[in-house]
Design an enzyme around this catalytic site. Structure first.
Site, PDB file in Angstrom:
ATOM      1  N   HIS A  99       0.973  -1.386   0.104  1.00  0.00           N
ATOM      2  CA  HIS A  99       0.085  -0.103  -0.086  1.00  0.00           C
ATOM      3  C   HIS A  99       0.906   1.113   0.070  1.00  0.00           C
ATOM      4  O   HIS A  99       0.686   2.313  -0.724  1.00  0.00           O
ATOM      5  CB  HIS A  99      -0.844   0.137   1.363  1.00  0.00           C
ATOM      6  CG  HIS A  99      -1.642   1.202   1.369  1.00  0.00           C
ATOM      7  ND1 HIS A  99      -2.888   1.403   0.703  1.00  0.00           N
ATOM      8  CD2 HIS A  99      -1.358   2.311   2.261  1.00  0.00           C
ATOM      9  CE1 HIS A  99      -3.350   2.743   1.066  1.00  0.00           C
ATOM     10  NE2 HIS A  99      -2.692   3.361   1.834  1.00  0.00           N
ATOM     11  N   GLU A 100       1.834   1.344   0.718  1.00  0.00           N
ATOM     12  CA  GLU A 100       2.816   2.439   0.873  1.00  0.00           C
ATOM     13  C   GLU A 100       3.632   2.513  -0.314  1.00  0.00           C
ATOM     14  O   GLU A 100       3.813   3.861  -0.851  1.00  0.00           O
ATOM     15  CB  GLU A 100       3.627   2.352   2.101  1.00  0.00           C
ATOM     16  CG  GLU A 100       3.254   2.290   3.583  1.00  0.00           C
ATOM     17  CD  GLU A 100       1.931   3.461   3.620  1.00  0.00           C
ATOM     18  OE1 GLU A 100       2.305   4.457   3.069  1.00  0.00           O
ATOM     19  OE2 GLU A 100       1.217   3.088   4.375  1.00  0.00           O
ATOM     20  N   HIS A 103       1.736   4.783  -2.954  1.00  0.00           N
ATOM     21  CA  HIS A 103       2.079   6.255  -2.795  1.00  0.00           C
ATOM     22  C   HIS A 103       3.062   6.627  -3.409  1.00  0.00           C
ATOM     23  O   HIS A 103       2.851   7.719  -4.130  1.00  0.00           O
ATOM     24  CB  HIS A 103       1.800   6.414  -1.332  1.00  0.00           C
ATOM     25  CG  HIS A 103       0.659   6.412  -0.458  1.00  0.00           C
ATOM     26  ND1 HIS A 103      -0.650   6.850  -0.866  1.00  0.00           N
ATOM     27  CD2 HIS A 103       0.111   5.836   0.711  1.00  0.00           C
ATOM     28  CE1 HIS A 103      -1.530   6.678  -0.137  1.00  0.00           C
ATOM     29  NE2 HIS A 103      -0.877   6.050   0.888  1.00  0.00           N
TER      30      HIS A 103
END
Length: 226
Positions: A99-100, A103
């Site tokens: 998920h990170e 970004h």
């Protein structure tokens, strides 16, 4: 006193959702922290593979203390993972790490909602604190103009939370697709990661609802006092 009034009822749905979201993310993360990935990759391994596969060789991965303190720092272009996620080889750890990286991909591709969010962070941090100060001063000393400025400043906080929603949802969507397409997670593992990230996304929804509810409260109180 005006700050002990019936408008607190407006916060109840957001408060309940916040408690449920926290319970849900804790439950999902703890459950899937016990499920080791078939490939045995750690969160750091998965993040590195995904970053490199998308040409982000120069984005370092650092370990930070705390639980679920994971984040991507766009200012320094650094991916920071909590110890449990960095070293963990569970489905939960890999899901959060991926998920990170989502970004980081957004940053590279100049994803518009992320660009907007990053650009307004300083202003939102300032307005978040100033809004309550001005609002309370305006209400206590019967200066409607100051109270209204406080409301307007708090509206910026609401905008920030609303912009955060597509940023977080998009990062999770990217992460899940990449985990599967790169063969880092398989079948039920992907489903488990999706449950963890869906639970995490709910916390952002709860935060947005809380901000909206607070804004409505402030508007009602300021109008009643005019």
């Amino acid at each position: 006193m005006f700050y002990f009034d019936a408008t607190y009822v407006l916060l109840i749905p957001a408060i309940l959702l916040s408690f449920w979201a926290q319970a849900k993310i804790s439950s999902a993360f703890n459950n899937y922290s016990e499920v080791r990935s078939i490939n045995g990759y750690t969160g750091a391994d998965a993040a590195r593979k995904l970053l490199d596969a998308n040409g982000l060789y120069d984005v370092p991965i650092e370990v930070i203390p705390g639980k679920l303190t994971d984040h991507y720092d766009p200012a320094n272009r650094v991916l920071r993972l909590s110890e449990e996620v960095y070293y963990g080889s569970s489905v939960a750890s890999i899901g959060v790490a991926a998920h990170e990286t989502g970004h980081a991909f957004q940053h590279k591709q100049h994803y518009v909602p992320l660009e907007i969010r990053n650009s307004i962070v300083p202003a939102v941090n300032l307005s978040s604190n100033a809004s309550w100060i001005l609002f309370f001063i305006g209400m206590i000393f019967s200066i409607p103009f100051l109270a209204r400025i406080g409301v307007v400043l708090f509206a910026a906080v609401v905008v920030f939370h609303l912009i955060t929603l597509p940023v977080e949802f998009n990062a999770s969507s990217r992460a899940l697709k990449l985990l599967e397409s790169r063969g880092i997670l398989y079948g039920d593992e992907v489903k488990g990661a999706r449950k963890v990230l869906s639970a995490a996304a709910l916390t952002y929804v709860a935060a947005a609802l809380m901000a909206i509810s607070q804004l409505i409260r402030l508007i009602i109180i300021s109008r009643d006092r005019d």
